[in-house]
Design a protein around this motif. Structure first.
Motif, PDB file in Angstrom:
ATOM      1  N   ASP A 186       0.831  -1.199   0.000  1.00  0.00           N
ATOM      2  CA  ASP A 186       0.000   0.000   0.000  1.00  0.00           C
ATOM      3  C   ASP A 186       0.870   1.256   0.000  1.00  0.00           C
ATOM      4  O   ASP A 186       0.581   2.225  -0.703  1.00  0.00           O
ATOM      5  N   SER A 187       1.960   1.223   0.762  1.00  0.00           N
ATOM      6  CA  SER A 187       2.881   2.366   0.794  1.00  0.00           C
ATOM      7  C   SER A 187       3.537   2.570  -0.565  1.00  0.00           C
ATOM      8  O   SER A 187       3.770   3.707  -0.996  1.00  0.00           O
ATOM      9  N   VAL A 188       3.846   1.473  -1.250  1.00  0.00           N
ATOM     10  CA  VAL A 188       4.443   1.556  -2.585  1.00  0.00           C
ATOM     11  C   VAL A 188       3.479   2.250  -3.544  1.00  0.00           C
ATOM     12  O   VAL A 188       3.872   3.137  -4.314  1.00  0.00           O
ATOM     13  N   LEU A 189       2.213   1.872  -3.491  1.00  0.00           N
ATOM     14  CA  LEU A 189       1.204   2.468  -4.374  1.00  0.00           C
ATOM     15  C   LEU A 189       1.030   3.951  -4.084  1.00  0.00           C
ATOM     16  O   LEU A 189       0.930   4.771  -5.006  1.00  0.00           O
ATOM     17  N   ILE A 190       1.007   4.299  -2.795  1.00  0.00           N
ATOM     18  CA  ILE A 190       0.844   5.707  -2.422  1.00  0.00           C
ATOM     19  C   ILE A 190       2.039   6.527  -2.903  1.00  0.00           C
ATOM     20  O   ILE A 190       1.880   7.608  -3.482  1.00  0.00           O
ATOM     21  N   ALA A 191       3.259   6.019  -2.667  1.00  0.00           N
ATOM     22  CA  ALA A 191       4.467   6.728  -3.107  1.00  0.00           C
ATOM     23  C   ALA A 191       4.473   6.893  -4.620  1.00  0.00           C
ATOM     24  O   ALA A 191       4.875   7.948  -5.146  1.00  0.00           O
ATOM     25  N   ASN A 193       1.815   7.114  -6.522  1.00  0.00           N
ATOM     26  CA  ASN A 193       0.816   8.138  -6.831  1.00  0.00           C
ATOM     27  C   ASN A 193       1.351   9.541  -6.537  1.00  0.00           C
ATOM     28  O   ASN A 193       1.028  10.495  -7.259  1.00  0.00           O
ATOM     29  N   VAL A 194       2.152   9.650  -5.486  1.00  0.00           N
ATOM     30  CA  VAL A 194       2.766  10.940  -5.161  1.00  0.00           C
ATOM     31  C   VAL A 194       3.639  11.420  -6.316  1.00  0.00           C
ATOM     32  O   VAL A 194       3.586  12.582  -6.726  1.00  0.00           O
ATOM     33  N   ILE A 195       4.448  10.517  -6.846  1.00  0.00           N
ATOM     34  CA  ILE A 195       5.318  10.879  -7.971  1.00  0.00           C
ATOM     35  C   ILE A 195       4.486  11.293  -9.182  1.00  0.00           C
ATOM     36  O   ILE A 195       4.827  12.252  -9.883  1.00  0.00           O
ATOM     37  N   LYS A 196       3.382  10.609  -9.412  1.00  0.00           N
ATOM     38  CA  LYS A 196       2.512  10.975 -10.535  1.00  0.00           C
ATOM     39  C   LYS A 196       1.921  12.365 -10.346  1.00  0.00           C
ATOM     40  O   LYS A 196       1.816  13.153 -11.298  1.00  0.00           O
ATOM     41  N   PHE A 215      10.956   9.112  -5.302  1.00  0.00           N
ATOM     42  CA  PHE A 215      10.039   8.010  -4.992  1.00  0.00           C
ATOM     43  C   PHE A 215      10.518   7.223  -3.768  1.00  0.00           C
ATOM     44  O   PHE A 215       9.737   6.917  -2.860  1.00  0.00           O
ATOM     45  N   LEU A 216      11.790   6.899  -3.722  1.00  0.00           N
ATOM     46  CA  LEU A 216      12.339   6.112  -2.620  1.00  0.00           C
ATOM     47  C   LEU A 216      12.266   6.883  -1.306  1.00  0.00           C
ATOM     48  O   LEU A 216      11.957   6.305  -0.260  1.00  0.00           O
ATOM     49  N   CYS A 217      12.532   8.185  -1.351  1.00  0.00           N
ATOM     50  CA  CYS A 217      12.410   9.005  -0.133  1.00  0.00           C
ATOM     51  C   CYS A 217      10.969   9.030   0.359  1.00  0.00           C
ATOM     52  O   CYS A 217      10.710   8.873   1.556  1.00  0.00           O
ATOM     53  N   PHE A 218      10.029   9.225  -0.573  1.00  0.00           N
ATOM     54  CA  PHE A 218       8.621   9.225  -0.193  1.00  0.00           C
ATOM     55  C   PHE A 218       8.182   7.852   0.323  1.00  0.00           C
ATOM     56  O   PHE A 218       7.388   7.753   1.259  1.00  0.00           O
ATOM     57  N   LEU A 219       8.687   6.800  -0.302  1.00  0.00           N
ATOM     58  CA  LEU A 219       8.298   5.447   0.092  1.00  0.00           C
ATOM     59  C   LEU A 219       8.609   5.188   1.554  1.00  0.00           C
ATOM     60  O   LEU A 219       7.755   4.707   2.317  1.00  0.00           O
ATOM     61  N   LEU A 220       9.822   5.501   1.967  1.00  0.00           N
ATOM     62  CA  LEU A 220      10.197   5.262   3.362  1.00  0.00           C
ATOM     63  C   LEU A 220       9.436   6.190   4.298  1.00  0.00           C
ATOM     64  O   LEU A 220       8.983   5.769   5.370  1.00  0.00           O
ATOM     65  N   MET A 221       9.258   7.436   3.891  1.00  0.00           N
ATOM     66  CA  MET A 221       8.539   8.389   4.728  1.00  0.00           C
ATOM     67  C   MET A 221       7.077   7.984   4.904  1.00  0.00           C
ATOM     68  O   MET A 221       6.546   7.972   6.020  1.00  0.00           O
ATOM     69  N   ILE A 222       6.423   7.625   3.806  1.00  0.00           N
ATOM     70  CA  ILE A 222       5.010   7.254   3.854  1.00  0.00           C
ATOM     71  C   ILE A 222       4.802   5.996   4.688  1.00  0.00           C
ATOM     72  O   ILE A 222       3.891   5.924   5.523  1.00  0.00           O
ATOM     73  N   ARG A 255      -0.704  18.926   0.129  1.00  0.00           N
ATOM     74  CA  ARG A 255      -2.016  18.414   0.585  1.00  0.00           C
ATOM     75  C   ARG A 255      -2.455  17.207  -0.235  1.00  0.00           C
ATOM     76  O   ARG A 255      -3.017  16.254   0.303  1.00  0.00           O
ATOM     77  N   ASP A 256      -2.173  17.263  -1.545  1.00  0.00           N
ATOM     78  CA  ASP A 256      -2.494  16.095  -2.387  1.00  0.00           C
ATOM     79  C   ASP A 256      -1.713  14.864  -1.940  1.00  0.00           C
ATOM     80  O   ASP A 256      -2.240  13.749  -1.897  1.00  0.00           O
ATOM     81  N   ILE A 257      -0.444  15.091  -1.588  1.00  0.00           N
ATOM     82  CA  ILE A 257       0.406  13.984  -1.129  1.00  0.00           C
ATOM     83  C   ILE A 257      -0.116  13.434   0.184  1.00  0.00           C
ATOM     84  O   ILE A 257      -0.186  12.219   0.391  1.00  0.00           O
ATOM     85  N   ALA A 258      -0.496  14.339   1.099  1.00  0.00           N
ATOM     86  CA  ALA A 258      -0.919  13.907   2.439  1.00  0.00           C
ATOM     87  C   ALA A 258      -2.218  13.131   2.408  1.00  0.00           C
ATOM     88  O   ALA A 258      -2.491  12.344   3.316  1.00  0.00           O
ATOM     89  N   THR A 259      -3.008  13.338   1.377  1.00  0.00           N
ATOM     90  CA  THR A 259      -4.259  12.598   1.297  1.00  0.00           C
ATOM     91  C   THR A 259      -4.137  11.347   0.443  1.00  0.00           C
ATOM     92  O   THR A 259      -5.061  10.559   0.386  1.00  0.00           O
TER      93      THR A 259
END
Length: 259
Positions: A186-191, A193-196, A215-222, A255-259
């Protein structure tokens, strides 16, 4: 043959900066010239498969024959680079919240404890600011979250092309390290989507390499946020960006990322 990360980086340098000397390459990779020459020698047969020859001259210059084939080799090799045991150990420590003892590290990586004991002193020395070792407790990663994400991205970025990030995580999980035992799909999918979201915003522009690192930074953070707290846009972030020219755009993306 699988290239080591160092060999892969050397070929990247040769492809991007063909006029550098052996001394330049050795400094960039932080290795000695004899080690550099050994790496080049060990790659001879593999390079020959792509009709590439690296020839060292007496003037400390590396001549490249078949350089036009290097890009193709790098693309083919990116997801088959050897992920060394010391890198596996470091990644495991990054992905583990608490102390972990040597025997547990060995068990999780399916190697002997003696191998871990042999590598650990050098790892602790190299990453002295990132790792903590306490008798009777074990070893843990103590880097601040931002530095931990940067180290995570540095370890993994060589294995990602930025074409299909979700698939590339699956490939890394299968071929190199069971990362999906520690990070949820799920975290992979969210990360992803963030990149998109960021790539769809015309105010931002990223190379594939930069997108992979982000993407990798967001993945670990998310994944960390999902495990420990809800995702929100911090007031600290809002205060930092409020005076910037594109503050409204940045806040909307956040905000888009956080949701």
């Amino acid at each position: 043959m699988k290239l080591t990360v160092r060999q892969f980086k050397l070929l990247q340098y040769i492809n991007n900066f063909p006029d550098m000397t052996l001394e330049d390459y050795s400094k960039a990779l932080e290795i000695s010239i004899p080690t550099l020459k050994s790496d080049i020698k060990n790659m001879e047969k593999f390079l020959a498969e792509y009709h590439i020859i690296l020839q060292m001259s007496g003037r400390n210059i590396l001549q490249v024959w078949g350089k036009e084939n290097l890009t193709h080799l790098l693309i083919d090799s990116k997801n088959s680079i050897e992920f060394s045991l010391d890198e596996q150990i470091l990644l495991l420590l990054i992905l583990t919240d608490d102390f972990i003892v040597l025997q547990d590290i060995a068990d999780k990586l399916f190697v002997s404890k003696s191998k871990i004991e042999k590598l650990m002193p050098d790892i602790l020395k190299t990453y002295s600011n990132d790792l903590q070792s306490l008798r009777h407790y074990g070893i843990r990663c103590i880097s601040p979250e931002a530095e931990k994400r940067a180290l995570f991205a540095k370890l993994l970025s060589a294995y990602f092309k930025g074409i299909d990030l979700c698939r590339e995580v699956e490939d890394f999980n299968t071929k190199h390290f069971p990362i999906l035992d520690y990070i949820s799909k799920d975290s992979v999918l969210i990360a992803n989507n963030v990149i998109k979201i960021i790539q769809d915003n015309k105010d931002f522009s990223f190379t594939d390499e930069s997108a992979c690192q982000l993407f990798l930074c967001f993945l670990l953070m998310i994944d960390n946020y999902k495990k420990h707290k809800n995702k929100t846009v911090s007031s600290i972030f809002t205060n930092i960006i409020k005076e910037l020219p594109n503050a409204t755009i940045y806040l909307k993306v956040a905000r888009d990322i956080a949701t």
